[in-house]
Design a protein around this motif. Sequence first.
Motif, short mmCIF file in Angstrom:
data_model
loop_
_atom_site.label_atom_id
_atom_site.label_comp_id
_atom_site.label_asym_id
_atom_site.label_seq_id
_atom_site.Cartn_x
_atom_site.Cartn_y
_atom_site.Cartn_z
N ARG A 144 -51.39 -2.67 48.60
CA ARG A 144 -50.42 -2.47 47.52
C ARG A 144 -51.07 -2.68 46.18
NH1 ARG A 144 -46.49 -6.83 48.66
NH2 ARG A 144 -45.45 -6.16 46.76
N ARG A 145 -51.96 -3.65 46.09
CA ARG A 145 -52.60 -3.93 44.82
C ARG A 145 -53.53 -2.79 44.42
NH1 ARG A 145 -55.03 -9.42 45.55
NH2 ARG A 145 -53.27 -9.84 46.88
N LYS A 175 -53.21 0.32 45.33
CA LYS A 175 -52.36 1.44 44.94
C LYS A 175 -51.93 1.26 43.49
CE LYS A 175 -48.84 1.95 47.84
NZ LYS A 175 -47.71 2.48 48.63
N SER A 176 -51.52 0.04 43.16
CA SER A 176 -51.05 -0.19 41.80
C SER A 176 -52.16 0.03 40.79
CB SER A 176 -50.50 -1.62 41.68
OG SER A 176 -49.96 -1.80 40.41
N VAL A 192 -52.73 3.70 40.38
CA VAL A 192 -51.71 4.34 39.55
C VAL A 192 -51.93 3.98 38.09
CG1 VAL A 192 -49.26 4.32 38.97
CG2 VAL A 192 -49.97 4.52 41.33
N THR A 193 -52.31 2.73 37.84
CA THR A 193 -52.59 2.34 36.45
C THR A 193 -53.67 3.23 35.86
OG1 THR A 193 -52.05 0.05 36.97
CG2 THR A 193 -53.29 0.44 34.96
N LEU A 213 -52.25 6.67 35.17
CA LEU A 213 -51.43 6.73 33.97
C LEU A 213 -52.29 6.76 32.71
CD1 LEU A 213 -48.45 4.33 34.76
CD2 LEU A 213 -48.56 6.80 34.97
#
Lengths: 334, 294, 320
Positions: free
Chosen positions: B22-23, B25-26, B29-30, B33
């Motif tokens: 999950r980390r 993935k985050s 995504v960061t 962005l």
Amino acid sequence: MKKSLLSLAAVLGFTLTASAQMLINGAGATFPQPIYTKWFDEYTKVDPSVRFNYQGIGSGGGQKQILAETVDFGASDGPMSDENIAKASRTLWHIPTVAGAVVVTYNLTGDPKLKLDGPTLAGIFLGTITKWNDPAIAGQNPDVKLPDQDIVVVHRSDGSGTSYIFTDYLSSVSPEWKAKVGKNTAVSWPAGIGGKGNAGVAGQVKQSPGSIGYVELAYAHQNKLAFADMKNSSGNYITPTVDAVVQALATANVPDDFRFSMVNPPGAQAYPIAGATWLLVYAQQKDPAKGQKLVQFLKWAFTDGEKLAPDLDYAPLPDALRQRALDRVNSIKY
Amino acid sequence: MNRVGSMAPSPFLPSAGRQRWRRYKSAAVTGLLCACALAVMAPLFLVIYYLVAEGASSLDWNFFTQVPKPTGEVGGGMANAIAGTLTLLAMAACIGVPLGILGGIYLAEYGSQRANEWVRFGADVLNGVPSIVWGMVIYLLLVVPFKTFSAYAGGAALGLMMVPLVMRTTEEVLILVPQSYREAALALGIARWKVIVKIVLKTALKGIVTGVLIALARVAGETAPLLFTALGNNFWNHNLKEPIAALPLQIFAYAISPYDDWHRQAWAGALVLLALILAINLSVRFLSRGRKSG
Amino acid sequence: MSTLPSSDHLLTGSTSRGADAAFKWLAFAGAVVVVGLIVLVGGELYAGARLAIAKFGPGFLVHSKWDPVTDEFGALPFIFGTLVSSVIALLIAVPLGVAAALFLTELAPFWMRQPVVTVIEMLAAVPSVIFGLWGIFVLVPWLRDHLFVWLKHSLGFLPLFQGPIYGVSMLAGGIIVAIMILPIITSVSREILRSVPNLQREAAYGLGATRWEVIRIAVLSYASRGIFGAAILGLGRALGETMAVTMVIGNRPEISASLFAPGYTLASVIANEFAEATSDLYLNSLFELGLVLLALTILVNVIAQAMLKTVLGGASGKVQ
């Protein structure tokens, strides 16, 4: 910075003050735009009190705007149809000025000199011949190494007398073209992409490798585009030059209303895709002052202006035709 | 980031492996962005880069003082087009500013809740009308009946396009004027229209001016409405009833032409036009500094 | 006693009532003009299109031939071109714009926000014709020589990426419109995201969500309707783009499956052919195309404004 600001202010002040200079507006064909703008530029030395503003919006535009009387004169390379002339509020005259060649220009590496005939050209623009190394093209050009490349067809996207001359020619050499597409200032093109004005097509051809289009000779020369030798009705491949157009013009039959076609003419050295271009003026001018200036300009055009034509790759009118045009100009009333 | 995992593991919490995923993935995504933000900013810099690279060298004295040469000849400039654009903007302001401000005054001072909804709706619809449609309509209204292309027609097309913008920005700044100003003035017996004009408008003047400038910057670059109204002029315009040249029109004509010299001038003209528009936008920022947060 | 400057010059007598009424009517006129203009625009277009409407009827909208020689006209190629180029633009601009908006609201440190917003607003200020100029000389050659070749090479099994590559194409039109609608989608999305209550985010963080999960669960799902509205607003803007599209789309009224093929939009055909339509039916047909464009744009904008109003409330939809 300060200097340019000051001059900008002076320029603004100057433009907003009324001036004794008269502005006469014309619009229409891009085909003769190089020579018309040259004439207008030269004429400012002859008569500094009048300026002629000419916008190349296409022959269709020239016809439409002179019918709406939003301009003082129109310019068109395709003669107006009977239907359209009937819409005019009073007598509208076609006065031929110069004739020019519509050349077939293309963008191939090495700028080879191509020879083409009418039916092949029609095939390319119909979309039935799609590759540069097609046997129809290769057969006429045995010395040229033609690439196995798609032909990108470029045509006019706006209403155009150049299109009229070109489609007139294709209709006369290809029954399939005549039946499917026909001749007009704007047609439903079976293939290719559209460019706006002679300028737009030449620009598009220049930008797109493997493309083929049709433009007025002056545009092709000015932009150093390659163009093809076309086979005329006598079977000779003719390079488009001023002389070849003069030959074509010599055999043209010009009726009283000056609307005539000169594609695929008989002459042995005549270039087959050529056409005259006309100014559209009312026999009775509505503004006496403007009318007088316009007539004076036209008289200058048919005496001195015609001499500038060959330098810009246009054929001047033969003497007999020029005199008839001058007679018509002299009978314009204001 | 998940501090809970450092305590005694509970059967209900996700495994360490899943938390790491999950980390990641985050973090991915960061990064994505950030990349997208850069991608959104990139076109501006690309356009400015090419305008400067291709056009700056052509900005000489000739460019700013000469009119176009005959088709195909090298040289000449866009002086008449620059003057034409400034003239058209002045004319557009004459139409857009009074109508827009009056409409804004109505919305802020007089209109009822329901009437305002209809007027605002109308303004939004009007703002969405494509500029080419404005050209067609003004052609029918001002070119055909008067039988001439004119600066008036061009100015009218641009001016009408400005109205919704000026109206909404005027309304916004008028609403910000404290009601106490109005009440105090009315209590002193001053006529209502004078209250609006001499007190409310004056207080909001800076905001109104910025609104007008924004609208002008927006219409300065419009080409489509001018195609069938101003037409274009190869010379100076001496009479507003005559056709007039404009920077966007000239850029368009030159861009689609085959002449390299005209292309060079098109880049230069585009640089001048963009500089004009950005200058207006920056002066707006300067004027409204401190008034609103970003 | 008086803290205000002397206001004696503002005091008037009873004549102020007449002036008051006159001024109110003046302001009212200004407001009414706005509604009046819409009626005028629609009315003029309708009047100009009457002949074509009478002759072709509703079939005009689905007829695909545009032939000035035989006076046969149909709007389908242009409606197709307008919709396809706009959809391509949305497919590119919405993800990018929303992502940039998320960056601004969720990630960017405070000092970074204003500069980035300024850059995006400057992008919005660039006129269409300048994008067109850049498109002809920079974008299209790059597309023709690089991107399109790569697309054809890797995705050429799809009918979307088949056929000859001219450079000027439907895809080029879509890309350039995408660049032009990025600012409005980004800024409206940003407003939407800012309206998501912080409580949502805090709750998600409190439950141990990662940043992406907070965005996905707390922010995006809450804001989805608003973002959809932002996309529709962007669509409304895309429909009316004229100059940049005309310069890069190829100007050919054709309905083709390939994105490399040239296309034509409602706005572009009007820009190219309006000044020259010589026959009455031709001119009327162009006006009818204008009417279709106007109707489409108004419809889309109204839907967008309605959606945004329910999300943002009040004086929403700052006129962009």
